[in-house]
Design a protein around this motif. Structure first.
Motif, PDB file in Angstrom:
ATOM      1  N   MET A 221       8.931  -8.015   6.157  1.00 26.68           N
ATOM      2  CA  MET A 221       9.582  -6.724   5.990  1.00 26.68           C
ATOM      3  C   MET A 221       8.539  -5.610   5.999  1.00 26.68           C
ATOM      4  N   ASP A 222       8.664  -4.692   6.930  1.00 29.46           N
ATOM      5  CA  ASP A 222       7.682  -3.617   7.130  1.00 29.46           C
ATOM      6  C   ASP A 222       8.425  -2.287   7.072  1.00 29.46           C
ATOM      7  N   HIS A 223       8.139  -1.460   6.057  1.00 32.51           N
ATOM      8  CA  HIS A 223       8.867  -0.211   5.835  1.00 32.51           C
ATOM      9  C   HIS A 223       7.859   0.934   5.804  1.00 32.51           C
ATOM     10  N   GLY A 224       8.047   1.932   6.659  1.00 31.74           N
ATOM     11  CA  GLY A 224       7.082   3.026   6.718  1.00 31.74           C
ATOM     12  C   GLY A 224       7.734   4.356   6.982  1.00 31.74           C
ATOM     13  N   CYS A 225       6.996   5.422   6.689  1.00 32.39           N
ATOM     14  CA  CYS A 225       7.458   6.776   6.989  1.00 32.39           C
ATOM     15  C   CYS A 225       6.339   7.529   7.698  1.00 32.39           C
ATOM     16  N   ARG A 226       6.729   8.405   8.619  1.00 33.87           N
ATOM     17  CA  ARG A 226       5.781   9.214   9.372  1.00 33.87           C
ATOM     18  C   ARG A 226       5.893  10.672   8.935  1.00 33.87           C
ATOM     19  N   PHE A 227       4.794  11.380   9.038  1.00 35.11           N
ATOM     20  CA  PHE A 227       4.785  12.800   8.720  1.00 35.11           C
ATOM     21  C   PHE A 227       4.621  13.573  10.025  1.00 35.11           C
ATOM     22  N   ILE A 228       5.736  14.193  10.465  1.00 35.57           N
ATOM     23  CA  ILE A 228       5.742  14.977  11.703  1.00 35.57           C
ATOM     24  C   ILE A 228       6.310  16.357  11.375  1.00 35.57           C
ATOM     25  N   PRO A 229       5.486  17.393  11.369  1.00 32.33           N
ATOM     26  CA  PRO A 229       4.055  17.402  11.649  1.00 32.33           C
ATOM     27  C   PRO A 229       3.255  16.757  10.512  1.00 32.33           C
ATOM     28  N   LEU A 230       1.949  16.644  10.709  1.00 32.46           N
ATOM     29  CA  LEU A 230       1.088  16.091   9.683  1.00 32.46           C
ATOM     30  C   LEU A 230       1.221  16.889   8.387  1.00 32.46           C
ATOM     31  N   ARG A 243       6.620   3.982  -3.639  1.00 36.34           N
ATOM     32  CA  ARG A 243       7.727   3.604  -4.529  1.00 36.34           C
ATOM     33  C   ARG A 243       9.067   3.700  -3.802  1.00 36.34           C
ATOM     34  N   GLU A 244       9.258   4.780  -3.048  1.00 34.81           N
ATOM     35  CA  GLU A 244      10.515   4.960  -2.322  1.00 34.81           C
ATOM     36  C   GLU A 244      10.705   3.861  -1.278  1.00 34.81           C
ATOM     37  N   LEU A 245       9.664   3.581  -0.526  1.00 37.11           N
ATOM     38  CA  LEU A 245       9.758   2.552   0.509  1.00 37.11           C
ATOM     39  C   LEU A 245      10.054   1.190  -0.098  1.00 37.11           C
ATOM     40  N   ARG A 246       9.421   0.916  -1.218  1.00 36.00           N
ATOM     41  CA  ARG A 246       9.648  -0.364  -1.888  1.00 36.00           C
ATOM     42  C   ARG A 246      11.088  -0.467  -2.396  1.00 36.00           C
ATOM     43  N   SER A 247      11.666   0.633  -2.850  1.00 43.39           N
ATOM     44  CA  SER A 247      13.013   0.575  -3.429  1.00 43.39           C
ATOM     45  C   SER A 247      14.028   0.049  -2.421  1.00 43.39           C
ATOM     46  N   ILE A 248      13.940   0.489  -1.174  1.00 43.01           N
ATOM     47  CA  ILE A 248      14.850  -0.003  -0.136  1.00 43.01           C
ATOM     48  C   ILE A 248      14.495  -1.432   0.255  1.00 43.01           C
ATOM     49  N   SER A 249      13.203  -1.709   0.377  1.00 42.03           N
ATOM     50  CA  SER A 249      12.773  -3.069   0.738  1.00 42.03           C
ATOM     51  C   SER A 249      13.273  -4.081  -0.284  1.00 42.03           C
ATOM     52  N   ARG A 250      13.202  -3.728  -1.555  1.00 43.27           N
ATOM     53  CA  ARG A 250      13.656  -4.652  -2.601  1.00 43.27           C
ATOM     54  C   ARG A 250      15.158  -4.886  -2.513  1.00 43.27           C
ATOM     55  N   LYS A 251      15.915  -3.835  -2.221  1.00 40.51           N
ATOM     56  CA  LYS A 251      17.366  -4.005  -2.093  1.00 40.51           C
ATOM     57  C   LYS A 251      17.695  -4.942  -0.932  1.00 40.51           C
ATOM     58  N   LEU A 252      16.956  -4.806   0.168  1.00 38.67           N
ATOM     59  CA  LEU A 252      17.203  -5.697   1.300  1.00 38.67           C
ATOM     60  C   LEU A 252      16.803  -7.128   0.956  1.00 38.67           C
ATOM     61  N   PHE A 253      15.661  -7.292   0.285  1.00 37.87           N
ATOM     62  CA  PHE A 253      15.245  -8.629  -0.133  1.00 37.87           C
ATOM     63  C   PHE A 253      16.326  -9.290  -0.993  1.00 37.87           C
ATOM     64  N   ASP A 254      16.892  -8.537  -1.904  1.00 35.09           N
ATOM     65  CA  ASP A 254      17.934  -9.089  -2.790  1.00 35.09           C
ATOM     66  C   ASP A 254      19.178  -9.520  -2.022  1.00 35.09           C
ATOM     67  N   GLN A 255      19.365  -8.973  -0.806  1.00 36.92           N
ATOM     68  CA  GLN A 255      20.518  -9.356   0.003  1.00 36.92           C
ATOM     69  C   GLN A 255      20.262 -10.628   0.821  1.00 36.92           C
ATOM     70  N   THR A 256      19.003 -11.065   0.882  1.00 35.60           N
ATOM     71  CA  THR A 256      18.683 -12.220   1.723  1.00 35.60           C
ATOM     72  C   THR A 256      18.921 -13.547   1.021  1.00 35.60           C
ATOM     73  N   GLY A 257      18.669 -13.602  -0.277  1.00 35.43           N
ATOM     74  CA  GLY A 257      18.694 -14.862  -0.996  1.00 35.43           C
ATOM     75  C   GLY A 257      20.025 -15.160  -1.651  1.00 35.43           C
ATOM     76  N   THR A 258      20.414 -16.429  -1.619  1.00 33.88           N
ATOM     77  CA  THR A 258      21.639 -16.868  -2.283  1.00 33.88           C
ATOM     78  C   THR A 258      21.452 -16.851  -3.796  1.00 33.88           C
ATOM     79  N   GLU A 259      22.540 -17.051  -4.501  1.00 30.87           N
ATOM     80  CA  GLU A 259      22.447 -17.110  -5.961  1.00 30.87           C
ATOM     81  C   GLU A 259      21.587 -18.293  -6.402  1.00 30.87           C
TER      82      GLU A 259
END
Length: 270
Positions: A221-230, A243-259
């Motif tokens: 899982m690779d989550h990134g943001c770009r700054f345009i313009p710099l 922290r923000e990027l991790r928050s979404i990544s964690r929610k997706l991770f929680d959707q992958t695994g069964t109980e």
């Protein structure tokens, strides 16, 4: 992932990208002096690369660029953590992720040391990203399907004994509230870590995992943001982005695994 003593997480990396600084290697010694107390081991690698700029217009030629790039690593005494530096990226990677705030604190410390070198004049940032790699192996007598929901795994056709899956891949890209996220799952790949992560720094740290037998999956899982313009480089903004990027990544991770998987990963099932 945090709060799971048996979590399948095997590799984590966070990066900040800035406009290219040619010959940044001449500052590697100054950075080593700044981080020596935490990362005393210094590695100097030369990586070869091939880039292809593919033109769909048949009248225009496809351009292929070959070259080398320097990568400098500053590793902890046990080589479980490492700062790394190229002409465009400062990163922190580890095989011993504890929880996200610990990771952010270590990233912040390394970034502050990097920015304390006035001769570098790093004033702008292009992107921030974080990447997680999980290795999911069923326990003896269990199936991979007991751990991951069907949408995560490349399918295995039900054709009896006439056809068996050798390996497979599922890839998806998403636009998120904070950037762009790429998710891929590899079932029975020949290498546990994705090929682009099997770089000399990872190998030197002893993080490469030999090929495995049986059915298993690698989630990347690779989550990134770009700054345009710099945007002006800002330590606190970068940490908040992680922290923000991790928050979404964690929610997706929680959707992958069964109980069942979550019970195993939390240590609730022995």
């Amino acid at each position: 992932m945090p709060n799971m003593p048996n979590a399948p997480l095997i590799y984590t990396v966070g990066v900040v990208r800035f406009p290219r600084v040619p010959g940044i290697g001449k500052y590697a010694g100054a950075l080593l002096e700044a981080v020596r107390g935490t990362y005393p081991q210094f590695d100097d690698f030369t990586l070869s690369f091939v880039r292809a700029n593919i033109n769909l217009n048949p009248e225009e030629k496809t351009e292929i660029d070959r070259g080398e790039v320097k990568l400098f690593q500053f590793a902890s005494p046990d080589r479980k953590w490492g700062l790394f530096l190229t002409e465009e990226v400062l990163g922190l990677h580890t095989s011993a992720y504890i929880h996200h705030e610990d990771f952010v604190a270590k990233f912040k410390e390394g970034l502050q040391a990097f920015l304390s070198i006035p001769e570098l004049r790093i004033e702008w940032m292009e992107a921030v990203g974080i990447r997680y790699v999980d290795l999911v192996r069923p326990r003896p007598g269990e199936l991979l399907d007991d751990y991951l929901y069907p949408w995560v795994l490349p399918p295995k056709p039900d054709i009896g004994d006439e056809m068996d899956l050798l390996q497979g891949m599922y890839v998806a890209a998403y636009k998120t509230a904070f950037g762009e996220l790429r998710f891929q799952s590899l079932r029975k790949p020949p290498f546990v870590l994705p090929m682009d992560l099997n770089n000399p720094a990872v190998l030197k740290n002893g993080w490469a995992i030999p090929a495995l037998e049986g059915d298993f999956a690698v989630m990347d899982m690779d989550h990134g943001c770009r700054f345009i313009p710099l945007e002006p480089i800002d330590v606190d903004v970068i940490c908040d982005k992680l922290r923000e990027l991790r928050s979404i990544s964690r929610k997706l991770f929680d959707q992958t695994g069964t109980e069942h998987a979550k019970s195993v990963w939390k240590g609730e099932v022995s």
